[in-house]
Design an enzyme around this catalytic site. Sequence first.
Site, PDB file in Angstrom:
ATOM      1  N   SER A  76       1.922  -5.630  11.617  1.00 49.28           N
ATOM      2  CA  SER A  76       1.167  -5.221  12.815  1.00 49.28           C
ATOM      3  C   SER A  76       0.371  -6.383  13.375  1.00 49.28           C
ATOM      4  O   SER A  76       0.082  -6.439  14.559  1.00 49.28           O
ATOM      5  CB  SER A  76       0.206  -4.085  12.460  1.00 49.28           C
ATOM      6  OG  SER A  76      -0.764  -4.560  11.531  1.00 49.28           O
ATOM      7  N   GLU A 100       4.330   6.064  -0.073  1.00 48.56           N
ATOM      8  CA  GLU A 100       4.168   6.102   1.384  1.00 48.56           C
ATOM      9  C   GLU A 100       5.197   7.014   2.059  1.00 48.56           C
ATOM     10  O   GLU A 100       4.880   7.687   3.033  1.00 48.56           O
ATOM     11  CB  GLU A 100       4.260   4.684   1.970  1.00 48.56           C
ATOM     12  CG  GLU A 100       3.073   3.827   1.585  1.00 48.56           C
ATOM     13  CD  GLU A 100       3.107   2.460   2.258  1.00 48.56           C
ATOM     14  OE1 GLU A 100       3.011   2.384   3.485  1.00 48.56           O
ATOM     15  OE2 GLU A 100       3.239   1.464   1.518  1.00 48.56           O
ATOM     16  N   LYS A 121      -7.661   2.820   7.691  1.00 52.05           N
ATOM     17  CA  LYS A 121      -7.787   1.598   8.512  1.00 52.05           C
ATOM     18  C   LYS A 121      -8.759   1.828   9.662  1.00 52.05           C
ATOM     19  O   LYS A 121      -9.552   0.953  10.001  1.00 52.05           O
ATOM     20  CB  LYS A 121      -6.421   1.192   9.063  1.00 52.05           C
ATOM     21  CG  LYS A 121      -5.519   0.559   8.023  1.00 52.05           C
ATOM     22  CD  LYS A 121      -4.243   0.033   8.655  1.00 52.05           C
ATOM     23  CE  LYS A 121      -3.362  -0.597   7.596  1.00 52.05           C
ATOM     24  NZ  LYS A 121      -2.136  -1.144   8.106  1.00 52.05           N
ATOM     25  N   ARG A 160       6.588  -1.125   6.155  1.00 56.12           N
ATOM     26  CA  ARG A 160       7.345  -1.061   4.893  1.00 56.12           C
ATOM     27  C   ARG A 160       8.847  -0.990   5.141  1.00 56.12           C
ATOM     28  O   ARG A 160       9.632  -1.205   4.224  1.00 56.12           O
ATOM     29  CB  ARG A 160       6.870   0.131   4.051  1.00 56.12           C
ATOM     30  CG  ARG A 160       7.107   1.468   4.700  1.00 56.12           C
ATOM     31  CD  ARG A 160       6.477   2.591   3.911  1.00 56.12           C
ATOM     32  NE  ARG A 160       6.706   3.897   4.492  1.00 56.12           N
ATOM     33  CZ  ARG A 160       6.041   4.392   5.534  1.00 56.12           C
ATOM     34  NH1 ARG A 160       5.093   3.686   6.119  1.00 56.12           N
ATOM     35  NH2 ARG A 160       6.308   5.608   5.994  1.00 56.12           N
ATOM     36  N   THR A 200      -4.117  -6.486  10.224  1.00 53.10           N
ATOM     37  CA  THR A 200      -4.645  -6.129   8.903  1.00 53.10           C
ATOM     38  C   THR A 200      -5.790  -7.072   8.529  1.00 53.10           C
ATOM     39  O   THR A 200      -5.621  -8.297   8.487  1.00 53.10           O
ATOM     40  CB  THR A 200      -3.496  -6.171   7.863  1.00 53.10           C
ATOM     41  OG1 THR A 200      -2.555  -5.166   8.245  1.00 53.10           O
ATOM     42  CG2 THR A 200      -3.973  -5.905   6.462  1.00 53.10           C
ATOM     43  N   GLY A 216       3.239  -3.042   2.699  1.00 52.27           N
ATOM     44  CA  GLY A 216       4.619  -3.383   3.056  1.00 52.27           C
ATOM     45  C   GLY A 216       4.778  -4.846   3.421  1.00 52.27           C
ATOM     46  O   GLY A 216       5.833  -5.437   3.206  1.00 52.27           O
ATOM     47  N   SER A 217       3.731  -5.448   3.943  1.00 55.59           N
ATOM     48  CA  SER A 217       3.824  -6.856   4.337  1.00 55.59           C
ATOM     49  C   SER A 217       3.650  -7.805   3.152  1.00 55.59           C
ATOM     50  O   SER A 217       3.808  -9.015   3.309  1.00 55.59           O
ATOM     51  CB  SER A 217       2.794  -7.178   5.427  1.00 55.59           C
ATOM     52  OG  SER A 217       3.190  -6.581   6.643  1.00 55.59           O
ATOM     53  N   HIS A 239       3.988  -3.038 -24.874  1.00 54.92           N
ATOM     54  CA  HIS A 239       2.784  -3.344 -25.643  1.00 54.92           C
ATOM     55  C   HIS A 239       1.624  -2.407 -25.321  1.00 54.92           C
ATOM     56  O   HIS A 239       0.512  -2.614 -25.790  1.00 54.92           O
ATOM     57  CB  HIS A 239       2.370  -4.799 -25.394  1.00 54.92           C
ATOM     58  CG  HIS A 239       3.427  -5.773 -25.839  1.00 54.92           C
ATOM     59  ND1 HIS A 239       3.498  -6.281 -27.115  1.00 54.92           N
ATOM     60  CD2 HIS A 239       4.491  -6.278 -25.179  1.00 54.92           C
ATOM     61  CE1 HIS A 239       4.543  -7.086 -27.219  1.00 54.92           C
ATOM     62  NE2 HIS A 239       5.177  -7.090 -26.037  1.00 54.92           N
ATOM     63  N   SER A 253       1.629 -10.156   8.251  1.00 61.24           N
ATOM     64  CA  SER A 253       1.151  -8.823   8.617  1.00 61.24           C
ATOM     65  C   SER A 253       2.039  -8.332   9.745  1.00 61.24           C
ATOM     66  O   SER A 253       2.023  -8.910  10.837  1.00 61.24           O
ATOM     67  CB  SER A 253      -0.306  -8.859   9.074  1.00 61.24           C
ATOM     68  OG  SER A 253      -0.639  -7.605   9.654  1.00 61.24           O
TER      69      SER A 253
HETATM   70  C1  F6R Z   1       2.919   1.074   6.472  1.00 59.54           C
HETATM   71  C2  F6R Z   1       2.903   0.134   5.369  1.00 59.54           C
HETATM   72  C3  F6R Z   1       1.602  -0.387   4.900  1.00 59.54           C
HETATM   73  C4  F6R Z   1       1.249  -1.666   5.660  1.00 59.54           C
HETATM   74  C5  F6R Z   1      -0.127  -2.210   5.255  1.00 59.54           C
HETATM   75  C6  F6R Z   1      -0.476  -3.509   5.948  1.00 59.54           C
HETATM   76  O1  F6R Z   1       4.263   1.316   6.834  1.00 59.54           O
HETATM   77  O2  F6R Z   1       3.918  -0.228   4.866  1.00 59.54           O
HETATM   78  O3  F6R Z   1       1.674  -0.614   3.508  1.00 59.54           O
HETATM   79  O4  F6R Z   1       2.218  -2.641   5.405  1.00 59.54           O
HETATM   80  O5  F6R Z   1      -1.093  -1.256   5.551  1.00 59.54           O
HETATM   81  O6  F6R Z   1      -0.258  -3.418   7.317  1.00 59.54           O
HETATM   82  P1  F6R Z   1       0.604  -4.578   8.020  1.00 59.54           P
HETATM   83  O7  F6R Z   1       1.901  -4.584   7.316  1.00 59.54           O
HETATM   84  O8  F6R Z   1       0.717  -4.198   9.435  1.00 59.54           O
HETATM   85  O9  F6R Z   1      -0.188  -5.822   7.794  1.00 59.54           O
END
Ligand code: F6R
Length: 351
Positions: free
Chosen positions: A100, A235, A343, A150, A103, A56-57, A251, A98
């Site tokens: 959170s 997701e 994770k 996301r 990541t 999502g990021s 293609h 990121s």
């Molecule tokens: C969860 C989501 C995931 C996170 C990914 C990276 O809602 O969208 O795709 O975005 O795991 O984590 P962040 O975004 O915290 O770096």
Amino acid sequence: MTNLDDLEALAEIDPHDARRVLAEFPAQCRRASTLRAAPPPGIGTPRVVVVAGMGGSAAGGDLLAACAADAVDVPVLVHRGYGLPALAGPDALVIACSYSGDTAEVLSAFDAAVTRRVPVVALTAGGALAQRAAAAGRPRVTLPGGLMPRMALGYLLLPAVALLEGCGVTVATAAEVDEAVAAVESLAPELVPARPSADNEAKRLALSIGDRLPVIYGGPTTGAAAYRWKTDVEENAKRFALAGTLPEMNHNEIEAWQGPAAKGLHAVLLRDAAEPPEIAQRFHILRDMIGPSAGGLSEARGRGAGRLARLLTLAYLGQWTSYYLAVLRGRDPWSVPLLDEFKRRVRRPSP
Ligand code: F6R
């Protein structure tokens, strides 16, 4: 299958109230459009922009790159992985995204930028990334927390647009950003759960897709939105989805639309008001060729005069469509237990 107009059933399937977060997406975008970081000191116009993010990021980076592609002469690349690509040198700009802030891949990209003296800005709601940015004295955009990454697309996109503008890379003007936010604001009431299926494009799309495998195709610009739809379906609805881009899929992937298997697929074509005639022609031929064998086929378009508005509204429509696909099958659209478990295992020290 859940009745999408039964608001009590939705409340039961969606205990974390993802529907409220999606309904508040316009307010998120409005607020996001005011957030900005000062560009790294001494930076001029970068030679290349690298957006480092995962999942999502990274989605904001994809939309940013799609808007930038033929509009600015500075390449905007999205880097999904550890470290940084070799081309990221002191004349580049890295945006470490990121939500959170924890990541591993993005932290590694941030560290690589600091080590290699590449100007870097952190875009995060907190975590280790915020701490490392503070410790290294690097600029940071502080995003409001409490969302699923996301569902924080506005926060992960619009501050990056403003940051690039500050570095002389105008991916979208302030007026185009305003237009995009206004377009999302006017679309929202048409997609929320209170709007009945008969009159709600996202519900109708989810109902047409039903149990079939969604295959989302975009053109050169909307391809970024197609990928975003795929990951939102995965997701939110915990279902497989495919995404592809024209003209490339003409293609190769076109061959897969044969025989009985195609009946289990539902194509969604993401069109764009400004697509060039040669792309419009290809969509037309594609419809003609796969329409009869496909289980179903739909088209969707973003809204607005500017590319940013059209991409953001298209991504927003995808968010709601994937939300309704989740509730149709009784899946909580918020939680991502396997992703979280993965994770956790990555963080565990190896034996
Ligand atoms: C969860 C989501 C995931 C996170 C990914 C990276 O809602 O969208 O795709 O975005 O795991 O984590 P962040 O975004 O915290 O770096």
